[in-house]
Design a protein around this motif. Structure first.
Motif, PDB file in Angstrom:
ATOM      1  N   ARG A 295       4.773  14.749 -11.213  1.00  0.00           N
ATOM      2  CA  ARG A 295       4.926  15.039 -12.483  1.00  0.00           C
ATOM      3  C   ARG A 295       3.760  15.525 -13.548  1.00  0.00           C
ATOM      4  O   ARG A 295       4.125  16.171 -14.189  1.00  0.00           O
ATOM      5  CB  ARG A 295       4.955  13.590 -13.348  1.00  0.00           C
ATOM      6  N   THR A 296       2.373  14.703 -13.744  1.00  0.00           N
ATOM      7  CA  THR A 296       1.279  15.292 -13.543  1.00  0.00           C
ATOM      8  C   THR A 296       1.381  17.280 -14.107  1.00  0.00           C
ATOM      9  O   THR A 296       1.060  17.916 -14.537  1.00  0.00           O
ATOM     10  CB  THR A 296       0.193  14.442 -13.482  1.00  0.00           C
ATOM     11  N   ASP A 297       1.054  17.423 -12.782  1.00  0.00           N
ATOM     12  CA  ASP A 297       0.476  19.230 -11.722  1.00  0.00           C
ATOM     13  C   ASP A 297       1.874  19.273 -12.553  1.00  0.00           C
ATOM     14  O   ASP A 297       1.646  20.790 -13.160  1.00  0.00           O
ATOM     15  CB  ASP A 297       0.964  18.665 -10.492  1.00  0.00           C
ATOM     16  N   ARG A 298       3.434  19.075 -12.318  1.00  0.00           N
ATOM     17  CA  ARG A 298       4.579  19.869 -13.545  1.00  0.00           C
ATOM     18  C   ARG A 298       4.735  20.099 -14.837  1.00  0.00           C
ATOM     19  O   ARG A 298       4.138  21.458 -14.900  1.00  0.00           O
ATOM     20  CB  ARG A 298       5.756  19.489 -12.544  1.00  0.00           C
TER      21      ARG A 298
ATOM     22  N   LEU B 282       1.063  -0.954   0.132  1.00  0.00           N
ATOM     23  CA  LEU B 282      -0.062   0.244  -0.534  1.00  0.00           C
ATOM     24  C   LEU B 282       0.549   0.799  -0.125  1.00  0.00           C
ATOM     25  O   LEU B 282       0.499   2.157  -1.048  1.00  0.00           O
ATOM     26  CB  LEU B 282      -0.725   0.244   1.323  1.00  0.00           C
ATOM     27  N   GLN B 283       1.908   1.253   0.327  1.00  0.00           N
ATOM     28  CA  GLN B 283       2.623   1.865   0.734  1.00  0.00           C
ATOM     29  C   GLN B 283       3.574   2.486  -0.874  1.00  0.00           C
ATOM     30  O   GLN B 283       3.781   3.881  -1.279  1.00  0.00           O
ATOM     31  CB  GLN B 283       3.546   2.149   1.812  1.00  0.00           C
ATOM     32  N   ALA B 284       3.977   1.438  -1.305  1.00  0.00           N
ATOM     33  CA  ALA B 284       4.794   1.929  -2.249  1.00  0.00           C
ATOM     34  C   ALA B 284       3.668   2.369  -3.364  1.00  0.00           C
ATOM     35  O   ALA B 284       4.396   2.423  -4.502  1.00  0.00           O
ATOM     36  CB  ALA B 284       5.707   0.582  -3.785  1.00  0.00           C
ATOM     37  N   LEU B 285       2.442   1.318  -3.274  1.00  0.00           N
ATOM     38  CA  LEU B 285       1.040   2.369  -4.505  1.00  0.00           C
ATOM     39  C   LEU B 285       0.671   3.946  -4.282  1.00  0.00           C
ATOM     40  O   LEU B 285       1.308   4.723  -4.958  1.00  0.00           O
ATOM     41  CB  LEU B 285       0.298   1.777  -4.124  1.00  0.00           C
TER      42      LEU B 285
ATOM     43  N   ALA C 154       1.703   9.647  -5.896  1.00  0.00           N
ATOM     44  CA  ALA C 154       2.354  10.856  -5.048  1.00  0.00           C
ATOM     45  C   ALA C 154       2.825  11.487  -6.129  1.00  0.00           C
ATOM     46  O   ALA C 154       3.141  12.147  -6.841  1.00  0.00           O
ATOM     47  CB  ALA C 154       2.515  10.685  -3.573  1.00  0.00           C
ATOM     48  N   SER C 155       3.792  10.243  -6.773  1.00  0.00           N
ATOM     49  CA  SER C 155       5.412  10.636  -7.804  1.00  0.00           C
ATOM     50  C   SER C 155       4.012  11.581  -9.163  1.00  0.00           C
ATOM     51  O   SER C 155       4.511  11.836  -9.670  1.00  0.00           O
ATOM     52  CB  SER C 155       6.044   9.834  -8.080  1.00  0.00           C
TER      53      SER C 155
END
Length: 50
Positions: free
Chosen positions: A22-25, A9-12, A17-18
């Motif tokens: 990238r999408t926001d940037r 779950l943490q990895a997902l 989030a990553s």
């Protein structure tokens, strides 16, 4: 081999989030203007009603 569901779950969540950063940037950057289409001037037509 046992898998820790919490670690998965943490990895997902980190991956999501990553990806979101990238999408926001990418959306924050101004879009490149598209060039206007090149149109030819209208050709005068012969008056055929004479």
């Amino acid at each position: 081999m046992p898998v820790d569901p919490y670690a998965v779950l943490q990895a997902l969540l980190r991956a999501e989030a990553s990806r979101a950063q990238r999408t926001d940037r990418r959306s924050a950057e101004p879009a490149e203007p598209t060039p206007a289409p090149v149109t030819e001037p209208p050709v005068p037509r012969e008056d055929t009603a004479r």
